[in-house]
Design an enzyme around this catalytic site. Structure first.
Site, PDB file in Angstrom:
ATOM      1  N   GLU A  27      -1.409   8.142  -0.241  1.00  0.00           N
ATOM      2  CA  GLU A  27      -2.464   7.129  -0.318  1.00  0.00           C
ATOM      3  C   GLU A  27      -2.998   6.876   1.080  1.00  0.00           C
ATOM      4  O   GLU A  27      -2.280   7.014   2.076  1.00  0.00           O
ATOM      5  CB  GLU A  27      -1.895   5.833  -0.916  1.00  0.00           C
ATOM      6  CG  GLU A  27      -2.921   4.715  -1.060  1.00  0.00           C
ATOM      7  CD  GLU A  27      -2.369   3.495  -1.781  1.00  0.00           C
ATOM      8  OE1 GLU A  27      -3.122   2.506  -1.928  1.00  0.00           O
ATOM      9  OE2 GLU A  27      -1.195   3.514  -2.193  1.00  0.00           O
ATOM     10  N   ASN A  72      -3.562   1.330  -4.671  1.00  0.00           N
ATOM     11  CA  ASN A  72      -4.510   0.222  -4.594  1.00  0.00           C
ATOM     12  C   ASN A  72      -5.789   0.613  -3.867  1.00  0.00           C
ATOM     13  O   ASN A  72      -6.869   0.089  -4.153  1.00  0.00           O
ATOM     14  CB  ASN A  72      -3.854  -0.962  -3.879  1.00  0.00           C
ATOM     15  CG  ASN A  72      -2.676  -1.528  -4.643  1.00  0.00           C
ATOM     16  OD1 ASN A  72      -2.474  -1.210  -5.811  1.00  0.00           O
ATOM     17  ND2 ASN A  72      -1.904  -2.374  -3.988  1.00  0.00           N
ATOM     18  N   ASN A 172      -5.989   2.744 -11.176  1.00  0.00           N
ATOM     19  CA  ASN A 172      -4.635   2.449 -10.697  1.00  0.00           C
ATOM     20  C   ASN A 172      -4.294   0.987 -10.954  1.00  0.00           C
ATOM     21  O   ASN A 172      -5.067   0.089 -10.601  1.00  0.00           O
ATOM     22  CB  ASN A 172      -4.546   2.715  -9.189  1.00  0.00           C
ATOM     23  CG  ASN A 172      -3.211   2.260  -8.606  1.00  0.00           C
ATOM     24  OD1 ASN A 172      -2.181   2.903  -8.807  1.00  0.00           O
ATOM     25  ND2 ASN A 172      -3.217   1.138  -7.891  1.00  0.00           N
ATOM     26  N   GLU A 173      -3.156   0.755 -11.606  1.00  0.00           N
ATOM     27  CA  GLU A 173      -2.574  -0.583 -11.770  1.00  0.00           C
ATOM     28  C   GLU A 173      -3.616  -1.636 -12.143  1.00  0.00           C
ATOM     29  O   GLU A 173      -3.658  -2.733 -11.563  1.00  0.00           O
ATOM     30  CB  GLU A 173      -1.829  -0.995 -10.492  1.00  0.00           C
ATOM     31  CG  GLU A 173      -0.601  -0.147 -10.240  1.00  0.00           C
ATOM     32  CD  GLU A 173       0.256  -0.639  -9.067  1.00  0.00           C
ATOM     33  OE1 GLU A 173      -0.154  -1.605  -8.387  1.00  0.00           O
ATOM     34  OE2 GLU A 173       1.341  -0.061  -8.846  1.00  0.00           O
ATOM     35  N   TYR A 244       9.389  -0.050  -8.607  1.00  0.00           N
ATOM     36  CA  TYR A 244      10.127  -0.002  -7.348  1.00  0.00           C
ATOM     37  C   TYR A 244      11.345  -0.921  -7.469  1.00  0.00           C
ATOM     38  O   TYR A 244      11.293  -1.947  -8.146  1.00  0.00           O
ATOM     39  CB  TYR A 244       9.254  -0.479  -6.184  1.00  0.00           C
ATOM     40  CG  TYR A 244       8.030   0.366  -5.950  1.00  0.00           C
ATOM     41  CD1 TYR A 244       8.088   1.517  -5.170  1.00  0.00           C
ATOM     42  CD2 TYR A 244       6.797   0.012  -6.502  1.00  0.00           C
ATOM     43  CE1 TYR A 244       6.960   2.290  -4.944  1.00  0.00           C
ATOM     44  CE2 TYR A 244       5.664   0.782  -6.284  1.00  0.00           C
ATOM     45  CZ  TYR A 244       5.746   1.925  -5.507  1.00  0.00           C
ATOM     46  OH  TYR A 244       4.630   2.693  -5.301  1.00  0.00           O
ATOM     47  N   GLU A 292       4.431   6.295  -9.857  1.00  0.00           N
ATOM     48  CA  GLU A 292       4.896   5.592  -8.655  1.00  0.00           C
ATOM     49  C   GLU A 292       6.325   5.136  -8.922  1.00  0.00           C
ATOM     50  O   GLU A 292       6.567   4.369  -9.854  1.00  0.00           O
ATOM     51  CB  GLU A 292       4.030   4.367  -8.315  1.00  0.00           C
ATOM     52  CG  GLU A 292       2.678   4.707  -7.716  1.00  0.00           C
ATOM     53  CD  GLU A 292       1.965   3.480  -7.160  1.00  0.00           C
ATOM     54  OE1 GLU A 292       2.664   2.568  -6.646  1.00  0.00           O
ATOM     55  OE2 GLU A 292       0.732   3.442  -7.248  1.00  0.00           O
ATOM     56  N   GLN A 349       6.071   7.051  -1.308  1.00  0.00           N
ATOM     57  CA  GLN A 349       5.073   8.094  -1.105  1.00  0.00           C
ATOM     58  C   GLN A 349       5.703   9.274  -0.380  1.00  0.00           C
ATOM     59  O   GLN A 349       6.928   9.375  -0.375  1.00  0.00           O
ATOM     60  CB  GLN A 349       3.881   7.521  -0.363  1.00  0.00           C
ATOM     61  CG  GLN A 349       3.114   6.503  -1.195  1.00  0.00           C
ATOM     62  CD  GLN A 349       1.826   6.047  -0.548  1.00  0.00           C
ATOM     63  OE1 GLN A 349       1.277   6.670   0.353  1.00  0.00           O
ATOM     64  NE2 GLN A 349       1.329   4.907  -1.008  1.00  0.00           N
TER      65      GLN A 349
END
Length: 503
Positions: A27, A72, A172-173, A244, A292, A349
């Site tokens: 990212e 993001n 994304n999200e 996470y 992720e 990442q």
């Protein structure tokens, strides 16, 4: 000494491993791109500005797909800013991470890098501040041969051949209130459906990933997946999961028990996908993209001190320790156990930002989490066998957690007449070794080829530039086969790769 027994049957197959389960993520965040994979003013870089040392470590990691450009970041991104002559590219504020984006690295540079790094792109489109029109334009730029405005623009930028990108994330999200262009489930489901429909008009062969929940712990989890898939089931091929884990409480047994939560998350999303399939009376199944996942918490206090609107700051630079490596191994084992439905996954990442690889101006090194990922990526190819572990358990907030996380992968190649069975195992007991046994009489002629062990007496031990090899695997395991029965002693707090080959 605790005892665990693995039960495995060569004919009880979970599914074939999709190699994209070993994907990663880059990212425009912190030093992932700038000073990570791209540093044109460095003597360590090639003529394209790509860090040669990083590229070597990425190749060794065995990453078949890399998600880009966010994260993001993508929800406010204008992809055109990162194309064309570099001297004409605009600098923009980047509100997702409160930095300045220079756009000196963009779509075409990323495609050049993936080719050299031996990986493939997983591209994300902006469904936050943009929508279907923008997705149509970037797909035209990337995948059409020529003869249209955006495909000819690519050619004018020096890329005669199409990039031919086949795997795309629809935003994304979008369930996250922190996201630019955050939407309700119905709003996102509708825009995802229409974006997907337009993209498949242009290239019917693209695969599309719809946004699932950003975490198992989102208040909207479950309802979000059901509503989104009810709207875009025909267009989506995958739904995403993000998760996470942290050890903020300094509770290592509880931290390592997060594999139980991850398993529950995956099983729950599979159930929702199949419920929507039944409700809509569809034949196709929606598969999972766990795009992720990682450990993330070490850098959060430091990141609160960052000055806004700087360029490529030291952001989200977690320094991973040995216990983090144990959980990463367990998380990969958990995804392999669902190989029939988890087809894509991205360690978030790849470089510098919550990453297995770290860089400085003078070199690059492997963090502790690099090793379990690299070993499982290398040897976890083939068919996942249904693996049942008769193992002691301990109490955690998710229920009972097994002391042993394990899975078996069979790789039989008739063309080359090679056959290998690999057992991946984590002993989560922090004080006691574990006696492991497994009846392998169905695998006649197999012998132990190698037993790799990753362990360290200090759970908090970390690799640094000055001590890059403090935590690393060794080939000193004791696994053996006698009379078709495999036995091994797994030392306390350890990750194991037991490779068996047919003699």
């Amino acid at each position: 000494m605790k005892k665990s027994v693995l039960h495995v049957d060569r004919y009880m197959k979970v599914g074939e491993v999709d190699e994209r389960i070993y994907g990663s993520f880059i990212e425009h965040l912190g030093r992932a791109v700038y000073e990570g994979i791209y540093q044109p003013d460095s003597p360590l870089s090639d003529e394209n500005g790509f860090r040669r040392d990083v590229m070597g470590l990425v190749r060794e990691l065995g990453v078949p797909v890399v998600r880009y450009p966010g994260g993001n970041f993508v929800s406010g991104y204008h992809w055109e800013d990162g194309t064309g002559p570099k001297e004409l590219r605009p600098q923009r504020i980047e509100p997702a991470w409160n930095v300045i984006e220079t756009n000196q690295f963009g779509l075409n540079e990323f495609m050049d890098w993936t080719s050299l790094a031996g990986t493939a792109p997983m591209m994300a489109v902006n469904l936050g501040t943009r929508g279907p029109e923008d997705a149509k334009n970037i797909l035209e730029y990337c995948n059409l041969k020529g003869g249209s405005y955006y495909s000819d623009l690519r050619i004018a930028h020096g890329y005669q051949k199409p990039h031919d990108i086949k795997l795309w994330c629809l935003g994304n999200e979008m369930d996250g209130p922190w996201q630019m262009g955050h939407k309700t489930a119905y709003e996102y489901g509708r825009i995802a459906a229409e974006t997907g429909r337009v993209m498949k008009m242009i290239d019917p062969d693209v695969e599309l990933v719809a946004c699932g929940s950003s975490s198992l712990y989102m208040d909207t989890f479950g309802d979000w997946e059901d509503t989104v898939l009810s709207e875009c089931y025909d267009q989506a091929d995958y739904i995403s999961l993000h998760q996470y884990y942290d050890n903020c409480a300094d509770d290592t047994p509880g931290f390592l028990a997060n594999t139980v939560a991850m398993d529950q998350f995956i099983s729950s999303v599979i159930s929702i996908c199949d419920a929507v399939k039944a409700k809509k009376r569809k034949k196709k199944s929606i598969h999972l993209s766990f795009d992720e996942w990682n450990v993330w918490y070490h850098s959060k206090e430091q990141d609160k001190k960052l000055e806004p609107w700087c360029k490529a700051p030291h952001q989200l630079e977690d320094i991973y320790n040995f216990e983090d490596a144990l959980l990463v191994a367990g998380m990969l084992i958990t995804m392999l156990r669902h190989a029939d439905r988890v087809r894509i996954a991205c360690l978030a990442q790849l470089v510098n930002v919550i990453a297995p690889i770290m860089t400085s101006d003078t070199g690059a090194w492997k963090q502790t989490i690099y090793y379990p990922f690299a070993l499982i990526s290398k040897y976890g190819r083939g068919t996942v066998l249904h693996t049942v572990a008769d193992t002691p358990v301990y109490e955690c907030r998710y229920g009972d957690a097994p002391y042993l996380d394990s899975v078996c992968v069979l790789n039989e190649n008739e063309a080359s007449e090679t056959a290998e069975l690999t057992i991946f195992a984590v002993n989560k007991d922090l004080k006691e070794s574990m006696e492991l046994s497994c009846d392998l009489r169905q695998f006649e002629g197999y012998q132990v080829k190698e037993h790799i062990v990753l362990t360290h007496p200090d759970l908090k031990a970390a690799n640094t530039q000055s001590a890059p090899d403090l935590v690393k695997p060794s080939a000193g395991g004791n696994a053996k086969i006698e009379g078709g029965i495999l036995s091994a002693i797994l030392c306390d707090k350890s990750f194991h790769v037991i490779r068996l080959a047919k003699s």
